[in-house]
Design a protein around this motif. Sequence first.
Motif, short mmCIF file in Angstrom:
data_model
loop_
_atom_site.label_atom_id
_atom_site.label_comp_id
_atom_site.label_asym_id
_atom_site.label_seq_id
_atom_site.Cartn_x
_atom_site.Cartn_y
_atom_site.Cartn_z
N LEU A 115 0.83 -1.21 0.00
CA LEU A 115 0.00 0.00 0.00
C LEU A 115 0.86 1.26 0.00
O LEU A 115 0.55 2.23 -0.71
CB LEU A 115 -0.96 -0.02 1.18
CG LEU A 115 -1.97 -1.18 1.20
CD1 LEU A 115 -2.74 -1.21 2.51
CD2 LEU A 115 -2.90 -1.12 0.01
N LEU A 116 1.95 1.26 0.77
CA LEU A 116 2.85 2.42 0.79
C LEU A 116 3.51 2.63 -0.57
O LEU A 116 3.68 3.77 -1.02
CB LEU A 116 3.91 2.26 1.88
CG LEU A 116 3.44 2.53 3.30
CD1 LEU A 116 4.50 2.09 4.31
CD2 LEU A 116 3.10 4.00 3.49
N ARG A 117 3.89 1.56 -1.23
CA ARG A 117 4.48 1.65 -2.57
C ARG A 117 3.49 2.31 -3.54
O ARG A 117 3.85 3.16 -4.34
CB ARG A 117 4.88 0.26 -3.07
CG ARG A 117 5.69 0.27 -4.34
CD ARG A 117 6.22 -1.11 -4.71
NE ARG A 117 6.41 -1.98 -3.56
CZ ARG A 117 5.80 -3.16 -3.41
NH1 ARG A 117 4.98 -3.63 -4.32
NH2 ARG A 117 6.00 -3.90 -2.34
N GLN A 118 2.24 1.94 -3.42
CA GLN A 118 1.21 2.52 -4.28
C GLN A 118 1.07 4.03 -4.02
O GLN A 118 0.96 4.81 -4.95
CB GLN A 118 -0.12 1.80 -4.07
CG GLN A 118 -1.22 2.18 -5.03
CD GLN A 118 -0.96 1.73 -6.46
OE1 GLN A 118 0.03 1.10 -6.79
NE2 GLN A 118 -1.88 2.09 -7.33
N VAL A 119 1.12 4.43 -2.75
CA VAL A 119 1.04 5.85 -2.39
C VAL A 119 2.25 6.59 -2.97
O VAL A 119 2.11 7.68 -3.53
CB VAL A 119 0.96 6.03 -0.86
CG1 VAL A 119 1.16 7.48 -0.46
CG2 VAL A 119 -0.38 5.53 -0.34
#
Length: 185
Positions: A115-119
Amino acid sequence: WGFKFYPFENVVDPKLFFRSSVHQEALIRIMYAIKNNKGIGVLSGEVGSGKTTIISYVCALIARYGYQIINFEAPLFRRWEFYKEVVNQFGAAVPAVAGGSVSQVAIIEQLRDILLRQVRNGAGSVVFIDEIQLVEDEGVFEEIRLLSNLVSNGRNLVTQILVGQPQVLKKLESMPNFQQRVAIN
């Protein structure tokens, strides 16, 4: 008859989304929840009211902006399977620990990284759970609620949209901890 396609197929087609006032309101609320990272939203309606068509339309719309999308259409998993299934759907292998067992903590850490990578890539992640009224294991609702705890810099890392028939609202009313996480209804 001159049709370019069959208008009354028994499958969902986002091209056939009709923006009645009710459907437009639902679309606005869902898009608000997604664009503003609101955590959890609920869309309820009677059988045949167009809930799945709206979700199909939203998925097609947000995919153009790089959103990572999961669409569970029959959520018949148990509590302990929820995070594992989310990680699988986001295309990652579920981490195993010694002995081949699966660590819930490792799964949540991996999910947080996804999820952080997507952000960092400038987009968000959305989990749609259609037919949510079919979920019998109340523990799944607790896992959905806990997933909304994944936050970074004051932003929910994933938006979850629960879609189902009106009886799901009664179920959610009996879960005050869950109900206070619902941003749109």
